[in-house]
Design a protein around this motif. Structure first.
Motif, short mmCIF file in Angstrom:
data_model
loop_
_atom_site.label_atom_id
_atom_site.label_comp_id
_atom_site.label_asym_id
_atom_site.label_seq_id
_atom_site.Cartn_x
_atom_site.Cartn_y
_atom_site.Cartn_z
N SER A 1 38.78 52.29 37.18
CA SER A 1 39.15 53.09 36.02
C SER A 1 40.64 52.93 35.77
O SER A 1 41.46 53.38 36.56
N GLY A 2 40.97 52.23 34.71
CA GLY A 2 42.37 52.03 34.40
C GLY A 2 43.02 50.97 35.27
O GLY A 2 42.36 50.17 35.91
N PHE A 3 44.32 51.02 35.34
CA PHE A 3 45.11 50.00 36.00
C PHE A 3 45.45 50.41 37.43
O PHE A 3 45.75 51.56 37.70
N SER A 4 45.39 49.45 38.34
CA SER A 4 45.81 49.66 39.72
C SER A 4 46.71 48.51 40.13
O SER A 4 46.29 47.36 40.13
N ALA A 5 47.95 48.80 40.47
CA ALA A 5 48.95 47.77 40.77
C ALA A 5 48.67 47.02 42.06
O ALA A 5 49.35 46.05 42.36
N THR A 6 47.68 47.43 42.82
CA THR A 6 47.43 46.78 44.11
C THR A 6 46.37 45.69 44.05
O THR A 6 46.09 45.06 45.05
N ASN A 7 45.78 45.47 42.89
CA ASN A 7 44.65 44.55 42.82
C ASN A 7 44.86 43.37 41.89
O ASN A 7 44.01 43.05 41.07
N ALA A 8 45.99 42.66 42.00
CA ALA A 8 46.21 41.50 41.14
C ALA A 8 45.22 40.40 41.50
O ALA A 8 45.00 40.10 42.67
N ASN A 9 44.62 39.81 40.46
CA ASN A 9 43.70 38.69 40.67
C ASN A 9 44.47 37.40 40.88
O ASN A 9 44.08 36.56 41.68
N PHE A 10 45.55 37.23 40.12
CA PHE A 10 46.43 36.09 40.34
C PHE A 10 47.80 36.36 39.73
O PHE A 10 47.96 37.28 38.93
N ARG B 1 51.55 39.14 36.47
CA ARG B 1 50.40 39.46 37.32
C ARG B 1 49.23 39.86 36.43
O ARG B 1 49.38 40.69 35.54
N PHE B 2 48.07 39.28 36.70
CA PHE B 2 46.85 39.55 35.94
C PHE B 2 45.91 40.40 36.78
O PHE B 2 45.70 40.10 37.96
N TYR B 3 45.35 41.44 36.16
CA TYR B 3 44.50 42.41 36.86
C TYR B 3 43.17 42.60 36.13
O TYR B 3 43.08 42.40 34.92
N ASN B 4 42.19 43.05 36.87
CA ASN B 4 40.88 43.48 36.37
C ASN B 4 40.00 42.33 35.92
O ASN B 4 39.09 42.51 35.13
N LEU B 5 40.26 41.13 36.40
CA LEU B 5 39.45 39.99 36.02
C LEU B 5 38.16 39.91 36.84
O LEU B 5 37.34 39.05 36.59
N GLY B 6 37.98 40.79 37.81
CA GLY B 6 36.77 40.78 38.62
C GLY B 6 35.64 41.59 38.02
O GLY B 6 34.59 41.73 38.63
N THR B 7 35.83 42.12 36.81
CA THR B 7 34.77 42.90 36.18
C THR B 7 33.98 42.04 35.21
O THR B 7 34.45 41.00 34.74
N ASN B 8 32.78 42.46 34.89
CA ASN B 8 31.95 41.74 33.92
C ASN B 8 32.38 42.10 32.50
O ASN B 8 33.00 43.12 32.26
N ALA B 9 32.00 41.23 31.57
CA ALA B 9 32.27 41.49 30.16
C ALA B 9 31.50 42.72 29.71
O ALA B 9 30.42 43.02 30.21
N ARG C 1 59.92 45.41 38.03
CA ARG C 1 60.14 46.79 37.63
C ARG C 1 59.06 47.69 38.19
O ARG C 1 58.55 47.46 39.27
N THR C 2 58.63 48.65 37.39
CA THR C 2 57.80 49.75 37.88
C THR C 2 56.31 49.46 38.01
O THR C 2 55.61 50.20 38.66
N SER C 3 55.81 48.41 37.39
CA SER C 3 54.37 48.11 37.35
C SER C 3 53.58 49.34 36.90
O SER C 3 52.65 49.79 37.55
N THR C 4 54.00 49.89 35.76
CA THR C 4 53.39 51.09 35.21
C THR C 4 52.73 50.77 33.88
O THR C 4 53.34 50.15 33.01
N GLU C 5 51.48 51.23 33.73
CA GLU C 5 50.76 50.98 32.50
C GLU C 5 51.51 51.57 31.32
O GLU C 5 52.05 52.66 31.39
#
Length: 188
Positions: free
Chosen positions: A49-58, A65-73, A93-97
């Motif tokens: 749910s939303g953004f998490s700075a600890t889970n970069a895909n690459f 940093r790209f995130y949330n690419l492990g989810t389905n369309a 910086r802050t890595s804040t949404e």
């Protein structure tokens, strides 16, 4: 804002997976192949749910940093999309949404659109819409959000994205163009 899908493979251009194979791992692997990345992409990481700075895909070589690419369309066809987050300055910086992390939707058609605050605020991306009236360009909208411009101009019509914005009738008889006034990110 742009398209990621290359037309054809004859030139060796890379393409996003088709709708049939657009599952999370295939999409993440293909997208990471399109960018110069550091390390090995981990396409299994997701955010529930939303953004998490600890889970970069690459991470790209320029630090994004790209995130949330492990989810389905979500959905299918032209309006099916992946929701991703991009930390535009990586660990600087802050890595804040909505500060230095922006949300995007990558549609299965290959269209990439900013979403959430990145699409509705002129603080992130100020745009205008103009059209040719036969003798000169005339301004239909000035200094509005990207979402308003893309929907009013008719460049993208999807009720899920456009909400109350609809294509202006001037854009039915004229070619309406989006002009990006200035991308702006909040740097502290």
């Amino acid at each position: 804002v742009g398209e990621l899908v290359a037309q054809g493979n004859d030139s060796g251009a890379k393409e996003l997976p088709s709708v049939a194979d657009s599952g999370n791992i295939g999409f993440c692997n293909r997208l990471s192949d399109l960018y110069n990345t550091t390390g090995t992409p981990d396409c299994t990481k997701t955010t529930t749910s939303g953004f998490s700075a600890t889970n970069a895909n690459f991470i790209t070589t320029n630090g994004m940093r790209f995130y949330n690419l492990g989810t389905n369309a979500i959905g299918s066809g032209a309006t099916g999309y992946f929701t991703i987050y991009v930390d535009i300055d990586g660990s600087k910086r802050t890595s804040t949404e909505n500060v230095d992390v922006l949300q995007f939707r990558i549609y299965l058609s290959g269209l990439v659109l900013p979403y959430d605050n990145a699409s509705t605020s002129t603080s992130y991306l100020s745009t205008s819409v103009r059209y040719w009236n036969g003798t000169a360009y005339a301004w239909l909208k000035n200094s509005v959000s990207y979402k308003e411009s893309v929907c009013v101009s008719g460049q993208f019509i999807d009720a899920g994205y456009c909400g109350s914005y609809t294509k202006d009738s001037l854009c039915d008889t004229n070619v309406c163009e989006i002009v990006i006034n200035k991308p702006k990110f909040l740097f502290f």
